[in-house]
Design a protein around this motif. Structure first.
Motif, PDB file in Angstrom:
ATOM      1  N   ALA A   9      45.433  42.275  51.914  1.00 43.52           N
ATOM      2  CA  ALA A   9      44.321  41.347  51.702  1.00 43.52           C
ATOM      3  C   ALA A   9      44.380  40.728  50.319  1.00 43.52           C
ATOM      4  CB  ALA A   9      42.999  42.067  51.894  1.00 43.52           C
ATOM      5  N   SER A  10      44.785  41.525  49.319  1.00 43.41           N
ATOM      6  CA  SER A  10      44.772  40.968  47.969  1.00 43.41           C
ATOM      7  C   SER A  10      45.792  39.847  47.814  1.00 43.41           C
ATOM      8  CB  SER A  10      44.990  42.065  46.925  1.00 43.41           C
ATOM      9  OG  SER A  10      46.074  42.856  47.280  1.00 43.41           O
ATOM     10  N   SER A  11      46.812  39.805  48.659  1.00 47.26           N
ATOM     11  CA  SER A  11      47.683  38.621  48.602  1.00 47.26           C
ATOM     12  C   SER A  11      47.312  37.606  49.681  1.00 47.26           C
ATOM     13  CB  SER A  11      49.164  39.028  48.680  1.00 47.26           C
ATOM     14  OG  SER A  11      49.360  39.961  49.698  1.00 47.26           O
ATOM     15  N   ALA A  12      46.704  38.086  50.812  1.00 46.84           N
ATOM     16  CA  ALA A  12      46.337  37.167  51.892  1.00 46.84           C
ATOM     17  C   ALA A  12      45.197  36.243  51.484  1.00 46.84           C
ATOM     18  CB  ALA A  12      45.940  37.952  53.131  1.00 46.84           C
ATOM     19  N   ILE A  13      44.522  36.588  50.417  1.00 41.84           N
ATOM     20  CA  ILE A  13      43.383  35.809  49.950  1.00 41.84           C
ATOM     21  C   ILE A  13      43.809  34.376  49.625  1.00 41.84           C
ATOM     22  CG2 ILE A  13      43.385  36.119  47.430  1.00 41.84           C
ATOM     23  CD1 ILE A  13      40.534  37.486  49.027  1.00 41.84           C
ATOM     24  N   LYS A  14      45.097  34.208  49.392  1.00 42.08           N
ATOM     25  CA  LYS A  14      45.598  32.870  49.058  1.00 42.08           C
ATOM     26  C   LYS A  14      46.179  32.157  50.278  1.00 42.08           C
ATOM     27  CE  LYS A  14      46.164  33.898  44.213  1.00 42.08           C
ATOM     28  NZ  LYS A  14      46.110  35.367  44.140  1.00 42.08           N
ATOM     29  N   SER A  15      45.968  32.740  51.436  1.00 40.67           N
ATOM     30  CA  SER A  15      46.498  32.151  52.670  1.00 40.67           C
ATOM     31  C   SER A  15      45.865  30.784  52.923  1.00 40.67           C
ATOM     32  CB  SER A  15      46.225  33.103  53.837  1.00 40.67           C
ATOM     33  OG  SER A  15      46.163  32.382  55.037  1.00 40.67           O
ATOM     34  N   SER A  16      46.539  29.918  53.676  1.00 44.12           N
ATOM     35  CA  SER A  16      45.981  28.588  53.945  1.00 44.12           C
ATOM     36  C   SER A  16      45.034  28.630  55.148  1.00 44.12           C
ATOM     37  CB  SER A  16      47.123  27.596  54.184  1.00 44.12           C
ATOM     38  OG  SER A  16      47.945  28.085  55.221  1.00 44.12           O
ATOM     39  N   ASP A  17      45.057  29.711  55.922  1.00 45.77           N
ATOM     40  CA  ASP A  17      44.205  29.828  57.102  1.00 45.77           C
ATOM     41  C   ASP A  17      42.866  30.464  56.713  1.00 45.77           C
ATOM     42  OD1 ASP A  17      43.010  30.381  59.452  1.00 45.77           O
ATOM     43  OD2 ASP A  17      44.720  31.420  60.373  1.00 45.77           O
ATOM     44  N   ARG A  68      41.642  34.275  55.441  1.00 42.74           N
ATOM     45  CA  ARG A  68      40.986  34.500  54.151  1.00 42.74           C
ATOM     46  C   ARG A  68      39.688  35.282  54.340  1.00 42.74           C
ATOM     47  NH1 ARG A  68      42.220  29.067  52.913  1.00 42.74           N
ATOM     48  NH2 ARG A  68      40.046  28.452  52.999  1.00 42.74           N
ATOM     49  N   THR A  69      38.895  34.892  55.352  1.00 43.20           N
ATOM     50  CA  THR A  69      37.632  35.598  55.597  1.00 43.20           C
ATOM     51  C   THR A  69      37.885  37.080  55.837  1.00 43.20           C
ATOM     52  OG1 THR A  69      37.015  33.615  56.768  1.00 43.20           O
ATOM     53  CG2 THR A  69      35.482  35.453  56.891  1.00 43.20           C
ATOM     54  N   LYS A  70      38.869  37.347  56.677  1.00 38.52           N
ATOM     55  CA  LYS A  70      39.195  38.726  56.996  1.00 38.52           C
ATOM     56  C   LYS A  70      39.583  39.487  55.712  1.00 38.52           C
ATOM     57  CE  LYS A  70      41.947  40.691  60.332  1.00 38.52           C
ATOM     58  NZ  LYS A  70      43.144  40.551  61.168  1.00 38.52           N
ATOM     59  N   ALA A  71      40.397  38.814  54.893  1.00 41.46           N
ATOM     60  CA  ALA A  71      40.861  39.440  53.646  1.00 41.46           C
ATOM     61  C   ALA A  71      39.680  39.741  52.737  1.00 41.46           C
ATOM     62  CB  ALA A  71      41.847  38.529  52.938  1.00 41.46           C
ATOM     63  N   VAL A  72      38.749  38.773  52.641  1.00 41.83           N
ATOM     64  CA  VAL A  72      37.602  38.943  51.751  1.00 41.83           C
ATOM     65  C   VAL A  72      36.753  40.122  52.216  1.00 41.83           C
ATOM     66  CG1 VAL A  72      35.408  37.901  51.117  1.00 41.83           C
ATOM     67  CG2 VAL A  72      37.517  36.590  50.907  1.00 41.83           C
ATOM     68  N   PHE A 103      33.144  23.406  45.221  1.00 40.51           N
ATOM     69  CA  PHE A 103      33.608  24.774  45.242  1.00 40.51           C
ATOM     70  C   PHE A 103      35.128  24.821  45.291  1.00 40.51           C
ATOM     71  CE2 PHE A 103      29.276  25.505  46.630  1.00 40.51           C
ATOM     72  CZ  PHE A 103      28.947  26.600  45.842  1.00 40.51           C
ATOM     73  N   ALA A 104      35.700  25.819  44.617  1.00 44.41           N
ATOM     74  CA  ALA A 104      37.152  25.988  44.638  1.00 44.41           C
ATOM     75  C   ALA A 104      37.589  26.365  46.057  1.00 44.41           C
ATOM     76  CB  ALA A 104      37.569  27.066  43.646  1.00 44.41           C
ATOM     77  N   GLU A 105      36.723  27.086  46.754  1.00 49.70           N
ATOM     78  CA  GLU A 105      37.024  27.534  48.115  1.00 49.70           C
ATOM     79  C   GLU A 105      36.369  26.552  49.102  1.00 49.70           C
ATOM     80  OE1 GLU A 105      38.645  30.206  49.756  1.00 49.70           O
ATOM     81  OE2 GLU A 105      37.924  29.006  51.448  1.00 49.70           O
ATOM     82  N   PRO A 106      37.147  25.878  49.919  1.00 51.68           N
ATOM     83  CA  PRO A 106      36.570  24.854  50.787  1.00 51.68           C
ATOM     84  C   PRO A 106      35.691  25.414  51.918  1.00 51.68           C
ATOM     85  CG  PRO A 106      38.936  25.058  51.165  1.00 51.68           C
ATOM     86  CD  PRO A 106      38.615  25.929  50.004  1.00 51.68           C
ATOM     87  N   SER A 107      36.037  26.585  52.457  1.00 56.41           N
ATOM     88  CA  SER A 107      35.318  27.056  53.638  1.00 56.41           C
ATOM     89  C   SER A 107      34.040  27.795  53.263  1.00 56.41           C
ATOM     90  CB  SER A 107      36.233  27.988  54.450  1.00 56.41           C
ATOM     91  OG  SER A 107      35.451  28.834  55.247  1.00 56.41           O
ATOM     92  N   ALA A 108      32.897  27.344  53.831  1.00 57.68           N
ATOM     93  CA  ALA A 108      31.604  27.970  53.546  1.00 57.68           C
ATOM     94  C   ALA A 108      31.576  29.403  54.074  1.00 57.68           C
ATOM     95  CB  ALA A 108      30.475  27.163  54.171  1.00 57.68           C
ATOM     96  N   GLU A 109      32.267  29.607  55.181  1.00 63.77           N
ATOM     97  CA  GLU A 109      32.287  30.928  55.806  1.00 63.77           C
ATOM     98  C   GLU A 109      32.933  31.950  54.872  1.00 63.77           C
ATOM     99  OE1 GLU A 109      33.968  32.881  59.915  1.00 63.77           O
ATOM    100  OE2 GLU A 109      34.260  30.742  59.539  1.00 63.77           O
ATOM    101  N   VAL A 110      34.044  31.537  54.279  1.00 69.05           N
ATOM    102  CA  VAL A 110      34.739  32.426  53.356  1.00 69.05           C
ATOM    103  C   VAL A 110      33.854  32.730  52.154  1.00 69.05           C
ATOM    104  CG1 VAL A 110      36.771  32.701  51.885  1.00 69.05           C
ATOM    105  CG2 VAL A 110      36.978  31.523  54.073  1.00 69.05           C
ATOM    106  N   ARG A 111      33.142  31.680  51.684  1.00 69.25           N
ATOM    107  CA  ARG A 111      32.284  31.869  50.513  1.00 69.25           C
ATOM    108  C   ARG A 111      31.181  32.872  50.805  1.00 69.25           C
ATOM    109  NH1 ARG A 111      32.561  26.179  49.764  1.00 69.25           N
ATOM    110  NH2 ARG A 111      30.428  25.955  50.483  1.00 69.25           N
ATOM    111  N   LEU A 112      30.592  32.744  52.012  1.00 73.86           N
ATOM    112  CA  LEU A 112      29.516  33.651  52.398  1.00 73.86           C
ATOM    113  C   LEU A 112      30.026  35.092  52.432  1.00 73.86           C
ATOM    114  CD1 LEU A 112      26.525  33.436  53.333  1.00 73.86           C
ATOM    115  CD2 LEU A 112      27.403  33.701  55.663  1.00 73.86           C
ATOM    116  N   ALA A 113      31.191  35.251  53.042  1.00 73.21           N
ATOM    117  CA  ALA A 113      31.787  36.591  53.127  1.00 73.21           C
ATOM    118  C   ALA A 113      32.072  37.126  51.732  1.00 73.21           C
ATOM    119  CB  ALA A 113      33.061  36.546  53.952  1.00 73.21           C
TER     120      ALA A 113
END
Lengths: 541, 417
Positions: free
Chosen positions: A175-183, A187-191, A218-228
């Protein structure tokens, strides 16, 4: 998982110890091209070589990595990389020949950066170890070094892994490297995985996800990832708050037990007998030097039992300091009973004499007292709070000493006499208590306990002629605050001061904490000069 | 008339008798007296005793080669007992009563500050052999230790470099007194100039003799979760041991959070179980482990001397940076006296600038012509299990000292005397 982690590390260390032995038998050769990086002067080349060696699933490569960590890899003048196997003998891992090590060969210099690369390289190799404990330790190590280049190795390990604990650890590492994934889903799963780890090491990554960039977006485009990420961050922070409270409590207890040990002897000599003994700190110091002597003796004659020298040091230190104490009492202090000012000056002088004597015998430098191996390191609780073994041992030891002192004072003839003399010296004398002898023995007991405290202190800090200086003021503080003549008061005061200090320190720093404590004591003693626990009844006079 | 001269003689004799506590003052006229002002008791004895011994060794060595200007050197040793006001008193005694030509001494900055007025008033000469915080330049003092730009700044640059681990956050940890406070002030400005924000700098102080580092280590651990962290320690001498012990027990390794120390040398590591320290760093201008013929000779001489004089624990005798600085300082003073053909303070000061000496650090180092500091090479070493240092970085050559740090406001243009 967290609690067994230190045991796993030990297992891992044991495994590493075995490695060099089997390196000698390793017949698998390592390509010269991979090795040449180690001979380079450039650390980047070395790191490349180390990483490459870690990815070879080759026992020969693993042996070279282990040898690197021990400083046994040599580079000859012509750039040949050799592994030193015995004095003057070296193995050429590219050819498998054992040669005489050339005189001009230089050891490959390691620094912290290379060591980090080495740890990660060894960890990726160890992911495939047959020992589950080794695999788990390796996965935990890889969590620290987030690096996308290791993703394939971790994924490969995941496909083979059955143990759920290791799978979890590997997933967090991933997860600590998957956090930079493009999917975004990845990313949500990793977070979420990072939040579940409750490891504060990942806080920074999550903070970065939530951060806004220069344009306000936001640096992170996905709201879902941000919430997680927000949830995970809260999870980690909540956990951290609990950890720091538990931590402060433990630190307070441990500081309190050190204060208690240092003050306990004084609680008898000053508290019960009323002798202002300024040489108390030097008795602690003598106890610590006694530990040093026992350690030297064990080093010389019983190297096999080195781990237990501390246990042998306890009775030795007790006897030595008790004898010194009794000698002082007989020769100096007993002539000064009832004259506190003269006692203060005389014992101050004695403390200077003792310090300079030790300085003349052992030198002004500190002497080396090492912790036995079972007191090194610590256990990790609540994920990332480490309680060190030496502190735990000392808390337990302090409790034991208190119980022993309490038993001696309340259930032995000596204790009875001491209490009788404290209450009314003349009356005790009249009914036949040998006051002179009891004074000597009681002072010896107090000094002996100071010696025991010296053994404990030698495990925490420096052993030098000035050791006692740092503790004399604290000891008096504890005894006065607790109430002169009260064992329970000393215990409560020591623990209270320790905890108070450690709860103030995180907010105001160590310097202010110390000042605040002194101020508190000044105010407290103004209000309640008799201390926390005052003696009641006629004995109070 | 006769009576009066008899009286004079009597006074002279009684004066002599009064100063006769130091037996040396009766010595013959053809010696040059050298004062040694180091604490041999009290808290600083741990560091300063070996400086006294190395000074005596150097004096023996110079005498064996025929002395200075044909005169033998004679040491006058006093013990200021780690008591700062006593330093000033003892310095006055050395200069006024014992008539020494030069004094080698002091360790802590506070002791140096305490003797400065005495040296100025009596116009005498002090050689100060320890790294310090700078912000000082006195005509009567030669500083043979490092100024901040010869120790602290290169160390921080190393920590920020790729090889040093690329640290982004810094814990400035020190004992609460003038040296750490000033050094950290300089370092904070330096870090600002490198773009490090205040939120990434944590400045922590402890009282003297602090031995409980649990909370501080827990805080460092917490702080390090915010990015690659390094600790810059100006903790005074022997408080370092409990700190490193706590660090090791808390599981913070040098590979995670490296600590670079400015007051930990070979001598301090002697009384220490070095296992938990391996990999942590120290910055100095000399290490015993430096390989060159001058150093090999220096180390061998010191070990032989320690054994011959039966110093405590001579079997584990080590050399360190301030010892080297004392040795170099004394030889440079000898050269200056020979050049000036006099021990007169002003003549020697004039001759000191530009003196060169092949030092154990492997370079021929030079006393700066104007600022009374040595040009020194910088070494950064990792602590090894045997208590020695493994050099991981060194400067290309000797660096000129900047006693007035450019990172403190108001210092512009303050260079040289």
């Amino acid at each position: 998982m967290a609690v067994i982690y230190p045991f796993l590390t030990r297992l891992l260390c044991a495994a590493l110890l075995v490695l060099p032995a089997y390196a000698c038998n390793a017949t698998e050769l390592v390509d010269r091209a991979v090795l040449s990086g180690l001979a380079s002067d450039n650390n980047n080349d070395k790191i490349e070589a180390i990483t490459a060696l870690g990815q070879l699933s080759n026992p020969g490569a693993a042996a070279i990595l282990a040898a690197l960590g021990e400083g046994k890899v040599l580079v000859a003048a012509d750039g040949t990389v050799l592994v030193s196997v015995a004095a003057g003998k070296a193995l050429n891992p590219a050819t498998g020949e054992t040669v005489t090590s050339p005189a001009d060969a230089q050891t490959v210099n390691m620094n912290n950066r290379l060591r980090r690369a080495l740890q990660a390289a060894q960890a990726s190799a160890e992911l495939f170890s047959p020992v589950a404990a080794t695999r788990l330790a390796a996965a935990v190590k890889l969590q620290k070094e987030a690096d996308a280049s290791r993703t394939p190795v971790i994924e490969r390990a995941l496909t083979q892994e059955k143990d759920p604990q290791i799978v979890l650890a590997l997933n967090i590492a991933l997860a600590s490297s998957a956090i930079k994934s493009s999917d975004a889903a990845v990313r949500t799963k990793a977070v979420i995985a990072l939040g579940e780890s409750k490891n504060p090491a990942f806080k920074q990554v999550l903070v970065e996800i939530l951060a806004k960039d220069a344009s306000g977006g936001f640096a992170e485009p996905s709201a879902e990832v941000r919430l997680a990420a927000k949830k995970s961050l809260e999870q980690i922070e909540d956990h951290q708050t609990i950890v720091s409270w538990v931590g402060n409590l433990f630190y307070g207890l441990s500081l309190g037990s050190v204060l208690l040990l240092a003050a306990l002897g004084l609680a008898i000599t000053f508290g019960l007998m009323g002798i202002i003994n300024m040489a108390h700190g030097e008795l602690l110091m003598i106890g610590a030097y006694a530990t040093y002597l026992v350690q030297s003796f064990f080093k010389q004659y019983l190297p096999g039992a080195m781990d237990w020298y501390v246990v042998a040091a306890l009775p030795f230190a007790f006897v030595i300091t008790a004898l010194v104490g009794m000698l002082l009492e007989r020769t100096v202090i007993r002539w000064l009973y009832g004259r506190p000012l003269e006692t203060l000056l005389a014992t101050w002088g004695i403390s200077l004499i003792l310090m300079q004597t030790v300085r003349s015998i052992f030198g002004a430098q500190n002497v080396e007292v090492s912790n036995p191996s079972w007191m090194n390191g610590g256990i990790t609780v609540l994920g990332n709070l480490s309680l060190s073994y030496n502190r735990l041992v000392i808390i337990g030891f302090a409790l034991c000493v208190v119980v022993i002192v309490w038993l001696v004072l309340n259930y032995t003839r000596l204790g009875l006499f001491v209490r009788a003399i404290t209450q009314n010296r003349r009356m005790a004398d009249c009914v036949g208590v040998p006051t002179g002898r009891v004074d000597m023995l009681a002072f010896g007991l107090g000094s002996g306990i100071a010696g025991l405290a010296g053994v404990a202190l030698s495990q925490l800090s420096n052993v030098g002629p000035d050791l006692g200086r740092g503790y004399i003021v604290d000891s008096f503080m504890v005894v006065v605050l607790g109430g002169v003549g009260q064992l329970a008061g000393t215990v409560v005061a020591a623990m209270g001061l320790g905890a108070l200090n450690k709860f103030i320190e995180p907010f105001w720093g160590a310097v202010i904490a110390k000042i605040a404590i002194l101020l508190f004591i000044v105010l407290f003693v103004q209000k309640r000069p008799q201390g926390l626990f005052a003696p009641k009844g006629r004995s109070a006079e | 008339m006769k009576r009066r001269s008899a009286l004079k003689q009597l006074t002279a004799v009684s004066l002599l008798a009064m100063s006769g506590f130091t037996a040396q003052s009766f010595a013959a006229e053809d010696t040059i007296k050298v004062g040694i002002l180091h604490s041999l008791s009290g808290t600083m004895a741990i560091s300063e005793t070996s400086l006294k011994d190395v000074a005596l060794m150097t004096i023996d060595e110079i005498n064996a080669k025929g002395g200075v200007n044909g005169k033998k050197l004679e040491a006058v040793i006093v013990d200021p007992a780690s008591n700062w006001p006593l330093f000033a008193e003892k310095a006055r005694q050395l200069i006024d009563k014992d008539k020494v030509s030069v004094v080698f001494g002091c360790w802590t900055s506070v002791s140096r500050k305490s003797v400065l007025p005495v040296f100025k008033e009596l116009n005498s000469l002090l050689f100060y052999p320890v790294q310090y915080e700078g912000e000082e330049l006195e005509k009567n003092v030669f500083y043979t230790g490092a100024a901040p730009n010869q120790q602290a700044i290169p160390a921080v640059e190393y920590l920020m470099s790729e090889d040093g681990g690329g640290a982004k956050r810094f814990v400035l940890l020190g004992t609460d007194y003038v040296y750490p406070r000033t050094t950290n002030k300089i370092l904070r400005e330096f870090l600002h100039s490198k773009g490090v924000k205040d939120s990434d700098i944590d400045e922590v102080y402890t009282p003297f003799g602090h031995s409980d580092y649990q909370t501080i280590v827990a805080n460092i651990k917490k702080f390090s979760t915010g990015g690659k962290t390094a600790v810059i320690s100006t903790i005074n001498g022997d408080s370092n041991v409990p700190f490193y012990k706590e660090l090791g027990n808390a599981g913070l390794k040098a590979t995670d959070v490296p600590v670079v120390a400015f007051s930990v040398g070979e001598e301090e590591l002697r009384g220490v179980d070095t296992k938990p320290l391996v990999g942590h760093l120290a910055a100095w201008n000399y290490f015993e482990s430096i390989k060159n013929p001058v150093n090999a000779d220096f180390v061998a001489k010191w070990k032989a001397y320690a054994k011959a004089k039966n110093l405590p624990n001579y079997a584990t005798a080590v050399t360190n940076d301030p010892m080297e600085a004392t040795y170099v300082g004394m030889y440079m003073w000898k050269q200056a006296v020979e050049q000036a053909k006099s021990t007169d303070t002003d003549k020697v000061i004039a001759a000191m600038g530009g003196q060169k000496f092949a030092a154990p650090d492997g370079f021929t180092i030079e006393m700066d012509k104007t600022n009374h500091h040595l040009h020194k090479p910088v070494f950064i070493g990792e602590i090894q299990a045997d208590g020695q240092f493994n050099t991981v970085w060194k400067s290309k050559g000797p660096i000129r000292a900047q006693p007035w740090s450019p990172f403190i406001k108001g210092n512009e243009g303050k260079q040289g005397l």
